[in-house]
Design a protein around this motif. Sequence first.
Motif, PDB file in Angstrom:
ATOM      1  N   GLU A 116      36.982  34.802  39.613  1.00  0.00           N
ATOM      2  CA  GLU A 116      36.179  35.475  40.642  1.00  0.00           C
ATOM      3  C   GLU A 116      36.903  36.733  41.112  1.00  0.00           C
ATOM      4  O   GLU A 116      37.996  36.646  41.684  1.00  0.00           O
ATOM      5  N   VAL A 175      36.913  38.834  34.383  1.00  0.00           N
ATOM      6  CA  VAL A 175      35.514  38.444  34.578  1.00  0.00           C
ATOM      7  C   VAL A 175      35.021  37.622  33.391  1.00  0.00           C
ATOM      8  O   VAL A 175      34.326  36.615  33.553  1.00  0.00           O
ATOM      9  N   LYS A 205      39.882  49.054  34.050  1.00  0.00           N
ATOM     10  CA  LYS A 205      38.574  48.533  33.643  1.00  0.00           C
ATOM     11  C   LYS A 205      38.726  47.369  32.667  1.00  0.00           C
ATOM     12  O   LYS A 205      38.050  46.336  32.797  1.00  0.00           O
ATOM     13  N   GLU A 223      37.482  43.501  33.209  1.00  0.00           N
ATOM     14  CA  GLU A 223      36.547  42.845  32.295  1.00  0.00           C
ATOM     15  C   GLU A 223      37.143  41.579  31.689  1.00  0.00           C
ATOM     16  O   GLU A 223      36.422  40.605  31.440  1.00  0.00           O
ATOM     17  N   ALA A 253      32.734  50.385  36.286  1.00  0.00           N
ATOM     18  CA  ALA A 253      32.568  49.031  35.754  1.00  0.00           C
ATOM     19  C   ALA A 253      32.349  48.030  36.885  1.00  0.00           C
ATOM     20  O   ALA A 253      31.514  47.130  36.785  1.00  0.00           O
ATOM     21  N   ALA A 254      33.103  48.182  37.968  1.00  0.00           N
ATOM     22  CA  ALA A 254      32.970  47.261  39.103  1.00  0.00           C
ATOM     23  C   ALA A 254      31.595  47.378  39.743  1.00  0.00           C
ATOM     24  O   ALA A 254      30.950  46.374  40.069  1.00  0.00           O
ATOM     25  N   GLU A 255      31.132  48.598  39.935  1.00  0.00           N
ATOM     26  CA  GLU A 255      29.810  48.797  40.526  1.00  0.00           C
ATOM     27  C   GLU A 255      28.724  48.262  39.610  1.00  0.00           C
ATOM     28  O   GLU A 255      27.715  47.719  40.083  1.00  0.00           O
ATOM     29  N   GLY A 256      28.932  48.391  38.293  1.00  0.00           N
ATOM     30  CA  GLY A 256      27.963  47.847  37.349  1.00  0.00           C
ATOM     31  C   GLY A 256      27.863  46.332  37.413  1.00  0.00           C
ATOM     32  O   GLY A 256      26.829  45.754  37.066  1.00  0.00           O
ATOM     33  N   LYS A 257      28.931  45.686  37.873  1.00  0.00           N
ATOM     34  CA  LYS A 257      28.945  44.227  38.012  1.00  0.00           C
ATOM     35  C   LYS A 257      28.640  43.793  39.448  1.00  0.00           C
ATOM     36  O   LYS A 257      28.804  42.617  39.798  1.00  0.00           O
ATOM     37  N   LYS A 258      28.223  44.760  40.279  1.00  0.00           N
ATOM     38  CA  LYS A 258      27.854  44.496  41.678  1.00  0.00           C
ATOM     39  C   LYS A 258      29.029  43.945  42.493  1.00  0.00           C
ATOM     40  O   LYS A 258      28.853  43.120  43.391  1.00  0.00           O
ATOM     41  N   LEU A 259      30.240  44.396  42.182  1.00  0.00           N
ATOM     42  CA  LEU A 259      31.420  43.966  42.914  1.00  0.00           C
ATOM     43  C   LEU A 259      31.702  44.919  44.080  1.00  0.00           C
ATOM     44  O   LEU A 259      31.315  46.087  44.049  1.00  0.00           O
TER      45      LEU A 259
END
Length: 310
Positions: free
Chosen positions: A25, A20, A13, A17, A46-52
């Motif tokens: 990218e 990012v 994570k 971060e 964390a990735a899902e929270g950033k829509k990745l």
Amino acid sequence: MKIAIIGQQDFGKAVLEAFVARGDEVAGVFCAPEKPGAKADPLRAAAEGKKLKVFQFRGLRGDDAHEALKGLKVDMGIMAYVLQFAPDSFTRIPRLGTIQFHPSLLPGYRGPSSINWPIIRGDTKTGLTIFRPNEGLDEGPVLLQKECDIGPDETIGEVYFNKLYPMGVKAMLEAADLVFAGKHKEVVQDESRASYEGWCREGEARVHWAHHVDFVYNIIRGCNPAPGAWTTLNGRKVQIFDARKHVSRRYADVVGKIGEVSGVTDASFKVTAQGGVIEVLRVRGEDGKKVSGGDFARANGLSNGVILGT
């Protein structure tokens, strides 16, 4: 640069971060699937929270994982705390290949518990390596290394979270930049200096009071907080966390038999080992609660003469 993160847990994570935050990218994240009923892995969350895009494959050998990575068309793969085996056919898919973090100074301490063992063995230095993964376990060419001291009383938790963790995140960024700019060097590991150690788990974390006090102390701090060094009291497991070492300088300084409680204070209890005494400051009994050594002694009737480890 355009990257894919392959990893898990808090370190994965933090690496995500960091990339990012500086504007790289992240085209996708590969994370091992959680066990049934477990919380979402911190990297996945964390990735899902950033829509990745998040991919969770049972392994990285299969065609599904290979096709997913190919479809991202990334410059580089970034492996940050990976327990799944990643074959060469997977790690070579990114345009510039893949780099991986390992928390030791390779080729020393290859293997999954590479932070525990240097402390247990009494080393005064450790570090981290960013390298090119290959089919061998932690055997690929080295790109970058960072060294740090191990203090005489530092635990695995202190060495990792205060030193290797923040150093590792920065080193991942530095190594990725070198590779992206074509300024990196790949140094083949010297096999004559290589060593491999397996997992440090419950069996390895047992305290043997007949060992020298230095070694007993290193076991305790090299397993604090995980997996937790342990002994027994009346056949019941007792985990030892914070402790102090008191070395005997003269025969007259030796108090008690091996494994014997030789003193109880408000905050601790003392146990005799070869060449000295371990003062136990924090423990956890089978009820699962961490308490001070003194509180544990009072709750369990510990007094001088009680033998541990039987």
